[in-house]
Write a protein that holds these residues in place. Structure first.
Motif, PDB file in Angstrom:
ATOM      1  N   ASN A 159      -4.404  -5.433   2.185  1.00  0.00           N
ATOM      2  CA  ASN A 159      -4.020  -6.525   3.087  1.00  0.00           C
ATOM      3  C   ASN A 159      -4.353  -7.912   2.579  1.00  0.00           C
ATOM      4  O   ASN A 159      -3.829  -8.899   3.079  1.00  0.00           O
ATOM      5  CB  ASN A 159      -4.662  -6.327   4.465  1.00  0.00           C
ATOM      6  CG  ASN A 159      -6.170  -6.207   4.389  1.00  0.00           C
ATOM      7  OD1 ASN A 159      -6.669  -5.236   3.801  1.00  0.00           O
ATOM      8  ND2 ASN A 159      -6.900  -7.146   4.934  1.00  0.00           N
ATOM      9  N   ARG A 160      -5.245  -8.017   1.569  1.00  0.00           N
ATOM     10  CA  ARG A 160      -5.584  -9.365   1.061  1.00  0.00           C
ATOM     11  C   ARG A 160      -6.194  -9.243  -0.333  1.00  0.00           C
ATOM     12  O   ARG A 160      -6.440  -8.129  -0.824  1.00  0.00           O
ATOM     13  CB  ARG A 160      -6.541 -10.099   2.010  1.00  0.00           C
ATOM     14  CG  ARG A 160      -7.892  -9.423   2.202  1.00  0.00           C
ATOM     15  CD  ARG A 160      -8.697 -10.095   3.317  1.00  0.00           C
ATOM     16  NE  ARG A 160      -9.861  -9.321   3.677  1.00  0.00           N
ATOM     17  CZ  ARG A 160     -11.115  -9.644   3.350  1.00  0.00           C
ATOM     18  NH1 ARG A 160     -11.355 -10.732   2.650  1.00  0.00           N
ATOM     19  NH2 ARG A 160     -12.121  -8.887   3.733  1.00  0.00           N
ATOM     20  N   ARG A 204      -7.529  -1.243   6.776  1.00  0.00           N
ATOM     21  CA  ARG A 204      -8.241  -0.716   7.947  1.00  0.00           C
ATOM     22  C   ARG A 204      -7.758  -1.362   9.245  1.00  0.00           C
ATOM     23  O   ARG A 204      -8.220  -0.980  10.325  1.00  0.00           O
ATOM     24  CB  ARG A 204      -9.749  -0.815   7.780  1.00  0.00           C
ATOM     25  CG  ARG A 204     -10.275  -2.177   7.491  1.00  0.00           C
ATOM     26  CD  ARG A 204     -11.756  -2.085   7.268  1.00  0.00           C
ATOM     27  NE  ARG A 204     -12.281  -3.359   6.844  1.00  0.00           N
ATOM     28  CZ  ARG A 204     -13.550  -3.666   6.846  1.00  0.00           C
ATOM     29  NH1 ARG A 204     -14.439  -2.779   7.247  1.00  0.00           N
ATOM     30  NH2 ARG A 204     -13.957  -4.837   6.434  1.00  0.00           N
ATOM     31  N   ASN A 207      -9.170  -0.012  -4.523  1.00  0.00           N
ATOM     32  CA  ASN A 207      -9.458  -1.453  -4.599  1.00  0.00           C
ATOM     33  C   ASN A 207     -10.430  -1.912  -3.511  1.00  0.00           C
ATOM     34  O   ASN A 207     -11.195  -2.855  -3.718  1.00  0.00           O
ATOM     35  CB  ASN A 207      -8.131  -2.223  -4.490  1.00  0.00           C
ATOM     36  CG  ASN A 207      -8.350  -3.670  -4.133  1.00  0.00           C
ATOM     37  OD1 ASN A 207      -8.710  -4.490  -4.974  1.00  0.00           O
ATOM     38  ND2 ASN A 207      -8.152  -4.006  -2.856  1.00  0.00           N
ATOM     39  N   VAL A 232     -13.863  -1.882 -10.134  1.00  0.00           N
ATOM     40  CA  VAL A 232     -15.331  -1.865 -10.131  1.00  0.00           C
ATOM     41  C   VAL A 232     -15.805  -3.325 -10.186  1.00  0.00           C
ATOM     42  O   VAL A 232     -15.404  -4.135  -9.351  1.00  0.00           O
ATOM     43  CB  VAL A 232     -15.866  -0.981 -11.282  1.00  0.00           C
ATOM     44  CG1 VAL A 232     -17.363  -0.766 -11.146  1.00  0.00           C
ATOM     45  CG2 VAL A 232     -15.162   0.373 -11.299  1.00  0.00           C
ATOM     46  N   PRO A 240     -13.646  -6.765 -13.156  1.00  0.00           N
ATOM     47  CA  PRO A 240     -13.456  -8.218 -13.166  1.00  0.00           C
ATOM     48  C   PRO A 240     -14.792  -8.953 -13.131  1.00  0.00           C
ATOM     49  O   PRO A 240     -15.810  -8.418 -12.674  1.00  0.00           O
ATOM     50  CB  PRO A 240     -12.675  -8.492 -11.867  1.00  0.00           C
ATOM     51  CG  PRO A 240     -12.194  -7.153 -11.387  1.00  0.00           C
ATOM     52  CD  PRO A 240     -13.172  -6.154 -11.898  1.00  0.00           C
ATOM     53  N   ILE A 243     -13.127 -13.631  -9.412  1.00  0.00           N
ATOM     54  CA  ILE A 243     -11.730 -13.916  -9.072  1.00  0.00           C
ATOM     55  C   ILE A 243     -11.716 -14.691  -7.757  1.00  0.00           C
ATOM     56  O   ILE A 243     -12.547 -14.441  -6.864  1.00  0.00           O
ATOM     57  CB  ILE A 243     -10.920 -12.592  -8.912  1.00  0.00           C
ATOM     58  CG1 ILE A 243     -11.207 -11.623 -10.076  1.00  0.00           C
ATOM     59  CG2 ILE A 243      -9.421 -12.868  -8.760  1.00  0.00           C
ATOM     60  CD1 ILE A 243     -10.921 -12.147 -11.451  1.00  0.00           C
TER      61      ILE A 243
HETATM   62  N1  LIG Z   1     -13.259 -11.256  -6.297  1.00  0.00           N
HETATM   63  C1  LIG Z   1     -14.058 -10.955  -7.316  1.00  0.00           C
HETATM   64  O1  LIG Z   1     -14.629 -11.826  -7.976  1.00  0.00           O
HETATM   65  C2  LIG Z   1     -14.268  -9.524  -7.713  1.00  0.00           C
HETATM   66  C3  LIG Z   1     -14.978  -9.280  -8.908  1.00  0.00           C
HETATM   67  C4  LIG Z   1     -15.200  -7.967  -9.281  1.00  0.00           C
HETATM   68  C5  LIG Z   1     -14.730  -6.935  -8.515  1.00  0.00           C
HETATM   69  N2  LIG Z   1     -14.062  -7.198  -7.357  1.00  0.00           N
HETATM   70  C6  LIG Z   1     -13.602  -6.065  -6.565  1.00  0.00           C
HETATM   71  O2  LIG Z   1     -12.225  -6.167  -6.322  1.00  0.00           O
HETATM   72  C7  LIG Z   1     -11.893  -5.453  -5.131  1.00  0.00           C
HETATM   73  C8  LIG Z   1     -11.060  -6.329  -4.233  1.00  0.00           C
HETATM   74  O3  LIG Z   1     -11.853  -7.429  -3.825  1.00  0.00           O
HETATM   75  P1  LIG Z   1     -11.265  -8.867  -3.481  1.00  0.00           P
HETATM   76  O4  LIG Z   1     -11.843  -9.810  -4.442  1.00  0.00           O
HETATM   77  O5  LIG Z   1      -9.805  -8.784  -3.315  1.00  0.00           O
HETATM   78  O6  LIG Z   1     -12.026  -9.117  -2.111  1.00  0.00           O
HETATM   79  P2  LIG Z   1     -11.539  -9.370  -0.615  1.00  0.00           P
HETATM   80  O7  LIG Z   1     -10.485 -10.411  -0.602  1.00  0.00           O
HETATM   81  O8  LIG Z   1     -12.797  -9.593   0.125  1.00  0.00           O
HETATM   82  O9  LIG Z   1     -10.852  -7.988  -0.196  1.00  0.00           O
HETATM   83  C9  LIG Z   1     -11.601  -6.837   0.061  1.00  0.00           C
HETATM   84  C10 LIG Z   1     -10.643  -5.797   0.589  1.00  0.00           C
HETATM   85  O10 LIG Z   1     -11.361  -4.582   0.805  1.00  0.00           O
HETATM   86  C11 LIG Z   1     -11.091  -4.150   2.123  1.00  0.00           C
HETATM   87  N3  LIG Z   1     -12.152  -3.319   2.675  1.00  0.00           N
HETATM   88  C12 LIG Z   1     -13.455  -3.625   2.870  1.00  0.00           C
HETATM   89  N4  LIG Z   1     -14.093  -2.581   3.440  1.00  0.00           N
HETATM   90  C13 LIG Z   1     -13.163  -1.600   3.614  1.00  0.00           C
HETATM   91  C14 LIG Z   1     -13.189  -0.295   4.148  1.00  0.00           C
HETATM   92  N5  LIG Z   1     -14.312   0.242   4.639  1.00  0.00           N
HETATM   93  N6  LIG Z   1     -12.035   0.426   4.135  1.00  0.00           N
HETATM   94  C15 LIG Z   1     -10.895  -0.096   3.655  1.00  0.00           C
HETATM   95  N7  LIG Z   1     -10.795  -1.335   3.155  1.00  0.00           N
HETATM   96  C16 LIG Z   1     -11.930  -2.075   3.136  1.00  0.00           C
HETATM   97  C17 LIG Z   1     -10.914  -5.441   2.905  1.00  0.00           C
HETATM   98  O11 LIG Z   1     -10.285  -5.156   4.149  1.00  0.00           O
HETATM   99  P3  LIG Z   1     -10.541  -6.095   5.460  1.00  0.00           P
HETATM  100  O12 LIG Z   1      -9.584  -7.252   5.335  1.00  0.00           O
HETATM  101  O13 LIG Z   1     -10.237  -5.180   6.572  1.00  0.00           O
HETATM  102  O14 LIG Z   1     -11.968  -6.551   5.410  1.00  0.00           O
HETATM  103  C18 LIG Z   1     -10.023  -6.192   1.942  1.00  0.00           C
HETATM  104  O15 LIG Z   1      -8.709  -5.741   2.002  1.00  0.00           O
HETATM  105  C19 LIG Z   1     -13.233  -5.047  -4.508  1.00  0.00           C
HETATM  106  O16 LIG Z   1     -13.535  -3.711  -4.838  1.00  0.00           O
HETATM  107  C20 LIG Z   1     -14.221  -5.994  -5.174  1.00  0.00           C
HETATM  108  O17 LIG Z   1     -15.521  -5.484  -5.187  1.00  0.00           O
HETATM  109  C21 LIG Z   1     -13.814  -8.468  -6.941  1.00  0.00           C
END
Ligand SMILES: NC(=O)c1ccc[n+]([C@@H]2O[C@H](COP(=O)([O-])OP(=O)(O)OC[C@H]3O[C@@H](n4cnc5c(N)ncnc54)[C@H](OP(=O)(O)O)[C@@H]3O)[C@@H](O)[C@H]2O)c1
Length: 243
Positions: free
Chosen positions: A16-17, A40, A82, A133, A177, A180
């Motif tokens: 979703n985002r 979710r 993800n 991861v 990553p 981001i």
């Molecule tokens: N951004 C970074 O710098 C970075 C760096 C390394 C790794 N990552 C990884 O990349 C992935 C995506 O993160 P993002 O940066 O896109 O962050 P984000 O914008 O905060 O998105 C997190 C996503 O995970 C979902 N989520 C959280 N808990 C959940 C659950 N129990 N069941 C299903 N969905 C759930 C959220 O849904 P809701 O909208 O419902 O909360 C949202 O869609 C994550 O695994 C994060 O750890 C991110």
């Protein structure tokens, strides 16, 4: 090269985002056949207006919902884990409930997804698991220490499942990553790439067969320091923490 995604059936968690949503658009661009876009809360997801998208409700900590989704998505060939959570704080003073939630989502939730989909992916040959991861899996940044521990655990689980499924036609990828520009880093003044360009880079790395990918420049710098000598990345994170 990007032909490997053509006509494939993909399931994405947290679609979703952020990076998950960007991956949906990138995969549509590369001609996938179907995407199970899961979230979710269904009303948080865009309408997409593309008949290749099937929107499904999925909280990856909810075994019942996982079982239901797996029963529907039997044709999945690429599982992208993800969804992730980040509770800030260090080990000695950070919120314990937040740390538990990070483990519940990032580690146990992703494990539950891999368990539910391993039989499906094994019977749909040339399939993939792609786990998002983090570079924090390699060395902890103490301001997000609980998250880092959950991602270190996830990296280990990812590498184990890579071996467990090696002879079953399922390739298992770890994407790590750095930073981001998504809600996860809201408020940060770091210069970060956007999730759209990152998602393109992730798919390029997968198509190139990189089992352990670091899609962004900052992450690549951190990974290079770690490869040279793990204490170099620890020093970099120490400098950041104490700055
Ligand atoms: N951004 C970074 O710098 C970075 C760096 C390394 C790794 N990552 C990884 O990349 C992935 C995506 O993160 P993002 O940066 O896109 O962050 P984000 O914008 O905060 O998105 C997190 C996503 O995970 C979902 N989520 C959280 N808990 C959940 C659950 N129990 N069941 C299903 N969905 C759930 C959220 O849904 P809701 O909208 O419902 O909360 C949202 O869609 C994550 O695994 C994060 O750890 C991110």
């Amino acid at each position: 090269m990007m032909q490997i995604f053509k006509d494939k059936v993909v399931l994405i968690t947290g679609a979703n985002r952020g990076i998950g949503l960007s991956l949906v658009y990138a995969l549509l661009h590369y001609g996938v056949g179907k995407i199970y876009a899961t979230s979710r809360e269904l009303n948080k997801m865009p309408a997409f207006n593309d008949d290749r998208i099937v929107r499904l409700l999925l909280d990856i900590t909810d075994q019942q919902q996982i079982t239901t989704v797996a029963a529907i998505a039997q044709d999945t060939e690429i599982l992208i884990n993800n969804a992730g959570a980040l509770s800030p704080g260090n080990i000695l003073e950070g919120d314990l409930l937040g740390m538990e939630n990070d483990l519940e989502v990032n580690y146990f939730g992703t494990i539950k997804m891999m368990r539910a989909f391993a039989p499906i992916l094994s019977s749909n040959k040339s399939s993939m698991i792609i786990n998002i991861v983090s570079i924090a899996a390699y060395s902890p940044l103490p301001s997000i220490a609980g998250y880092a521990a959950s991602k270190a655990a996830l990296l280990s689980a990812t590498h184990s499942v890579r071996i467990e499924l090696a002879k079953k036609g399922v390739s298992v990828y770890a994407v790590n990553p750095g930073a981001i520009d998504t809600d996860m880093n809201k408020g940060s003044d770091w210069d970060m790439p956007d999730p759209d360009s990152t998602s393109m880079k992730i798919l390029e790395d997968i198509a190139a067969g990189k089992l352990d990918s670091v899609p962004d420049e900052m992450g690549q710098g951190m990974h290079a320091a770690w490869r040279e000598e793990p204490s170099k990345l620890a020093q970099l994170f120490s400098d950041l923490y104490h700055a």
